[in-house]
Design an enzyme around this catalytic site. Sequence first.
Site, PDB file in Angstrom:
ATOM      1  N   ASP A  35      39.734  40.823  25.054  1.00 40.01           N
ATOM      2  CA  ASP A  35      39.636  41.678  26.231  1.00 40.01           C
ATOM      3  C   ASP A  35      41.065  41.941  26.704  1.00 40.01           C
ATOM      4  OD1 ASP A  35      39.202  42.964  28.615  1.00 40.01           O
ATOM      5  OD2 ASP A  35      37.785  41.504  29.407  1.00 40.01           O
ATOM      6  N   LYS A  68      44.355  49.270  35.027  1.00 39.06           N
ATOM      7  CA  LYS A  68      45.501  48.644  35.675  1.00 39.06           C
ATOM      8  C   LYS A  68      46.826  49.259  35.234  1.00 39.06           C
ATOM      9  CE  LYS A  68      42.787  45.407  37.472  1.00 39.06           C
ATOM     10  NZ  LYS A  68      41.491  45.702  36.852  1.00 39.06           N
ATOM     11  N   TRP A  84      36.962  36.070  34.071  1.00 38.37           N
ATOM     12  CA  TRP A  84      36.615  37.134  35.015  1.00 38.37           C
ATOM     13  C   TRP A  84      35.123  37.043  35.338  1.00 38.37           C
ATOM     14  CZ3 TRP A  84      34.873  42.546  33.418  1.00 38.37           C
ATOM     15  CH2 TRP A  84      34.789  43.400  34.532  1.00 38.37           C
TER      16      TRP A  84
END
Length: 421
Positions: free
Chosen positions: A234, A270, A153
């Site tokens: 993560d 999300k 990311w």
Amino acid sequence: MLSVRTAAAKAFRASSKRWLSTAQHWAEYPMAPPDPIIGLNEAYAADTSENKVIVGVGAYRGDDGKPYVLPCVREAEALLMKQGVDHEYSGIAGDPTFVKLALEFAFGNDSVPLQENRISGVQALSGTGGLRVMGEMLGKFGHSHIYVPNPTWGNHIPIFANSGLEVRKYRYYDSASSSLDFDNMVQDIKDMPEGSCLLLHACAHNPTGMDPTLEQWKQISETVKAKKLLPFFDCAYQGFASGNAPQDAASLRMFVEDGHQLALVQSFSKNFGLYGHRVGALSVVAPDPEQAKKVQSQMKMIIRPMYSNPPRHGARVVSTILSDPKLTSEFIDQCRDMADRINTMRIALRTALEEAGSSRSWEHVTKQIGMFAYSGLSPEEVTVLKEKHHIYCTMDGRISMAGVTSSNVGYIANAIHDVTK
């Protein structure tokens, strides 16, 4: 003695000098480059084409292309309104009920270290805030660098660099074959200096969507343990990736069962659709409760001067859902529905590309998991896609499958076919 007029004139000149001096304070500040994602949104907004499509934003959309609020979130908000909750500050570590439920969600209710109070954590400003706090803490206690997958990311790199860490990369993805570069990944882990921290994506790797198998995770765990590395997970897509929250946490739970001391950052953006509420958690697994408490105290020491305490509403929403069996069941179903729509669009996009006569293999689109498809488009092809077809994705070819709908998938597939002939 100065006249009133002379004194006023001198005062005005002095004031003018101060104003001119002050006006120059910002003169040397250059214009910063636009953020890749925000810049994409701005370009899309300025585009007047009726056919324009944006598939760059990492936020879920329904098949109508509009933002989606989970019905269970609406129910939780209604319950909170009835309770007449206040708006007082949270503590530095956030809402303790939320933190407890967040850790149970990730590690499992039956987690041995959780039952033994060897896991401690804090509420964080979603994943981004938790990553920054962890980066600061690593630098404070002797870590000079951190390893991240290549690619990762985009925000991982400046977050850790701005925390004072040298960001090093390990191989992760083979662009030529559009697959996990597993052998080289393991070799790079073996070559890391003992005690180093490495970042691992728990599930739905961003941007590639390509995750190791459980057998491969086992080998990674063994390699990390042999090198005495600090794994930092993560976890931004638990439940959203496969539609099954425990399954999406399988890699994390495996590492815990294998006896690792590790760190975890969670985002609830999300999976719960709480993007603007910045809901997250940062936690560590320690060898004993005392060490766990000490680490948590250091997290709080970093948080206090950084942002003092986290917002309350989103954490209350998550807590309300995860503490209510009915709402939790609804959340599971609704999260699965989001994952299923994404997977349906993956199949539809691949099928449409193949039916268009593309000579490329698009098998990787349906092999990948989570919100993004790492298309394999080159920067040049992405540019033509934008300029000719008004389709906006990031320059690395990452496509947000949430922006693909039953009404635009054919258009997107034909456009991709056109730029990749």
